[in-house]
Write an enzyme that holds these catalytic residues in place. Structure first.
Site, mmCIF file in Angstrom:
data_model
loop_
_atom_site.group_PDB
_atom_site.id
_atom_site.type_symbol
_atom_site.label_atom_id
_atom_site.label_comp_id
_atom_site.label_asym_id
_atom_site.label_seq_id
_atom_site.Cartn_x
_atom_site.Cartn_y
_atom_site.Cartn_z
ATOM 1 C CB THR A 166 34.851 81.951 2.095
ATOM 2 O OG1 THR A 166 35.926 81.986 3.054
ATOM 3 C CG2 THR A 166 33.214 82.708 2.020
ATOM 4 C CG ASP A 186 34.657 79.434 7.980
ATOM 5 O OD1 ASP A 186 35.790 78.748 7.133
ATOM 6 O OD2 ASP A 186 34.360 80.047 7.462
ATOM 7 C CD GLU A 187 38.688 81.018 9.172
ATOM 8 O OE1 GLU A 187 39.774 80.041 9.754
ATOM 9 O OE2 GLU A 187 38.638 82.287 8.914
ATOM 10 C CD GLN A 243 45.533 81.210 7.766
ATOM 11 O OE1 GLN A 243 45.056 82.343 7.814
ATOM 12 N NE2 GLN A 243 45.075 80.507 6.885
#
Length: 734
Positions: A38, A215-216, A251
């Protein structure tokens, strides 16, 4: 700007700085757990604005939750100051809604509404009723199937599994269009179609938006990946100034939501040339935990290889606890918590498990020992809807005057005995308080002036038959089995919920049955069992006001969190990895990623627990050690075998481990140093209950190990075809 540039030089490590300052082209930032992703993505936006004079309006940052978006905005504002306008930072859905609101002419209707989950269910119920399919098709399953089909961009392939689904899917889409409505999946799909079909809109977008950050990225689905391709490419050529995707395929644990781990791997081909930057320094965990986690996850193939590392040096931080049963496993965790020093708060400890039903025995042990706890993202076992329903059936058998229990279950499963009937029943019972539930229902049936006629009368009779011949003196587990069969409760769950949710609830019921079977061994009655549950609940009410709680949750719920100490329960084949994953390499890899996520939540200590047997369906079943545990080198953990240890000694053994010498740059929590014990080997290179593979016989489990020479062993292995005794050189580890 000067303050920000000092931050770049002093607060970022070399790979982080590289990811932030790489200005042009496409880059994939493979950011491991706890590596500060982040910080990277927000600093990158600030760098574009402050050092490269990019207008905030040309920058688009997409993420998955409003919480993550809020955190990113806050950090970005701290870099830019209060006067600088922020770029768009938000979820995929929020940005697509903004596009549709800003370009109303792109839709066939200028005014539209977004329907929420309840609206969807109401609409689907109407469609099912219209087609006389209410009993054949579950609303929840249909909704899940439609969403899954849309997110995979393959509705036909997904919907062919049920002959009704395709027709219902089309009816649903038609009804929405007629009402000028979109569901949340439509927000992404509609914008994707606009990009694909409206070249002028796409050209205008690409002239305005020059920098995209995601993100992610490991959590993106098929629609989101395709949408990014449309945003970044024109005639297959990359047209943005920069594209940065941040993620970690290790993840990726949400395939059941449509996430595709392959999106991280295909990013390099779709947006070539792509610069890959790996951020491997972890700021959360001590080094031994990361080494163990690396050893496990390297067995996966669908990943970018990397090695997490930390400058937090430590020794003896992973404890493997072998227990005889699930009950001893729960008590071992309780003993660990009671051994913690006063300086450590309970809220700094997390108990993680693969699936919700595992919480039952752990909860009971915690309650008995007055250790307060909360369940994050879930409900306490005896407060779960399906458990409360079945306990109500049992309570009514023990106490036929229990009105609360009767009103809970009279229409569950649904029997057409709704609010009007309940009001009538309540009134008549008040007029005849000496009657039990059976007598008052019979009274309604026998009185011609009552409205309990026709289908309602049949439903009441069917309800009463559930209790025919049931006596509270019978074995509690046998009573539960009869109630489940006669009430058709399991069929109700499968019809009312989507497949995954129904299976979870059924697993909880199986765990309730196991609880009853265990209780029977004390030669106790159903009434005793219900009283004990009531006492547990009362004790829980007393403890719930305590501010410090152990946190319990599934491994899925733990993603994104961190704890001083993490305990992972149930490390056995069929639990972790789950039984449903054993037939698929892709599913097994996701289970391994789930274990990896659990391991990397731990900052200081990691406790891994397994049982050698568990009770299941009234029988004791041997448990095979999880293949994931065999992937952790023995040098990284201390093995504590409690299978033949008296419960009174457990606490002292754990205290010995906690009190061993700790060499670390971080706090030791005030433990007195003691000589460090050498890690205990399980059984050598081959272990009892270890899974193995034979070319001819397939998968098997080692039942006995006999040493024949320095490098060779005789193994007795249980295969599907039966037990075989063979040399260890003829099998390989799973």
């Amino acid at each position: 700007m000067e303050t920000f540039n000092k931050f770049l030089k002093k607060e970022l490590n070399t790979p982080q700085r590289k990811a932030v300052t790489q200005q042009d082209g496409a880059q994939l930032v493979v950011a491991g757990a706890g590596s500060g992703k982040t910080r990277v993505i927000t600093a990158r936006m600030a760098n574009l604005i402050l050092n490269h004079q990019a207008s905030p309006s040309t920058i688009l940052a997409l993420t998955f939750t409003n919480k993550a978006a809020g955190e990113m905005k806050h950090r970005l504002a701290s870099f830019l100051g209060p006067t600088t306008k922020l770029p768009f930072v938000g979820t995929f859905h929020a940005y697509c809604l903004l596009i549709l609101r800003s370009n109303p002419t792109l839709l066939p209707f200028t005014d539209f509404s977004i329907i929420d989950e309840d609206d969807q269910k109401t609409l689907l119920k109407k469609i099912l009723k219209k087609n006389n399919l209410e009993k054949q098709v579950s609303i929840t399953q249909l909704k899940y199937q439609i969403s899954k089909a849309k997110n995979k961009l393959e509705p036909d392939e997904e919907l062919h599994c049920n002959p009704y689904f395709k027709e219902l899917f089309l009816a649903y889409e038609t009804e929405k269009a007629s009402s000028h409505c979109l569901d949340f999946d439509d927000l992404l799909l509609t914008v994707l179609k606009i990009f694909q079909k409206n070249s002028s809109f796409k050209k205008s977008f690409q002239s305005r938006v020059k920098h995209i950050l995601i993100d992610e990225y490991q959590d993106t689905n098929g629609v989101q990946h395709e949408l990014l391709r449309e945003m970044a490419l024109a005639s297959k050529e990359f047209v943005l100034d920069s594209l940065c995707a941040v993620g970690d395929e290790d993840q990726s644990i949400y395939s059941w939501r449509g996430a595709r781990v392959t999106n991280m791997l295909s990013f390099q081909q779709d947006f070539a040339p792509v610069k890959v930057i790996k951020i491997e320094q972890n700021y959360r965990s001590v080094q031994p935990i990361l080494q163990a986690a690396n050893s496990v996850i390297e067995h996966n193939r669908q990943r970018h290889p990397k090695q997490l590392w930390s400058d937090k040096k430590a020794k003896n931080r992973i404890l493997l606890v072998s227990c005889q049963s699930g009950y001893q496993e729960a008590d071992a965790m309780t003993s660990y918590l009671k051994t913690l020093p006063k300086q450590q708060k309970l809220r700094e400890v997390a108990i993680l498990y693969r699936t919700h039903f595992q919480s039952r025995s752990i909860e009971e042990s915690l309650i008995r020992n007055s250790i307060p706890y909360i369940i994050v993202g879930g409900i306490r076992f005896y407060e779960r809807k399906e458990i409360k329903d079945l306990l109500a059936y049992l309570r009514l058998l023990v106490n036929p005057f229990d009105r609360t229990s009767l009103f809970r279950i009279i229409n569950r499963p649904a029997r057409g005995l709704g609010a009007k009937f309940e009001e009538q029943l309540y009134t008549e019972w008040n007029n005849n308080p000496m009657l039990n539930f059976h007598q008052i229902l019979q009274f309604l049936l026998d009185n011609p002036e009552q409205s309990t006629k026709g289908t309602k009368a049949l439903s009441v009779k069917k309800f009463l038959k559930i209790f025919d011949g049931l006596e509270k003196e019978k074995k509690p587990s046998a009573i539960l089995s009869e109630v489940l069969e006669r009430s058709e409760y399991l069929s109700y769950l499968r019809h009312a919920y989507d497949l995954n949710e129904a299976e979870t609830k059924i697993e909880n019921i199986q765990e309730l049955a196991q609880s009853l079977e265990t209780f029977e061994k004390k030669e106790s009655t159903l009434e005793d069992f219900l009283h004990e549950i009531a006492l547990l609940q009362e004790k829980l009410e007393i403890d719930k006001d305590k501010t410090d709680h152990v946190q319990m949750m599934t491994l899925h719920a733990a993603k994104g969190l961190e704890f001083n100490t993490v305990m992972i329960a149930g490390l056995e084949e069929g639990l972790l990895p789950s039984a449903r994953s054993l037939s698929s390499d892709e599913a097994l890899e996701e289970e391994r990623r789930l274990f990896y996520v659990g391991m990397t939540r731990a900052m200081e200590r990691l406790v891994l627990l397994r049982a050698t047997y568990r009770n299941s369906y009234g029988q004791v079943s041997d448990q095979v050690i999880s293949r994931f545990l065999t992937e952790v080198p023995e040098k990284f953990f201390h093995h504590l075998d409690l299978t033949n240890v008296h419960p009174a000694k457990t606490k002292s053994l754990i205290a010995d481990w906690l009190g061993s010498k700790i060499e670390s740059t971080v706090t030791t929590f005030g433990f007195s140093p003691k000589p460090q014990k050498k890690a205990v080997s399980l059984t050598g290179p081959w272990k009892k209950n270890q899974p193995v593979i034979h070319k001819k016989f397939g998968a098997g489990v080692i039942k006995k190990v006999e040493k024949t020479s320095k490098d060779e062993f005789h193994l007795t292995v249980l295969f599907r075809v039966g037990e075989k005794k063979l040399l260890s050189s003829f099998v390989s580890r799973v």
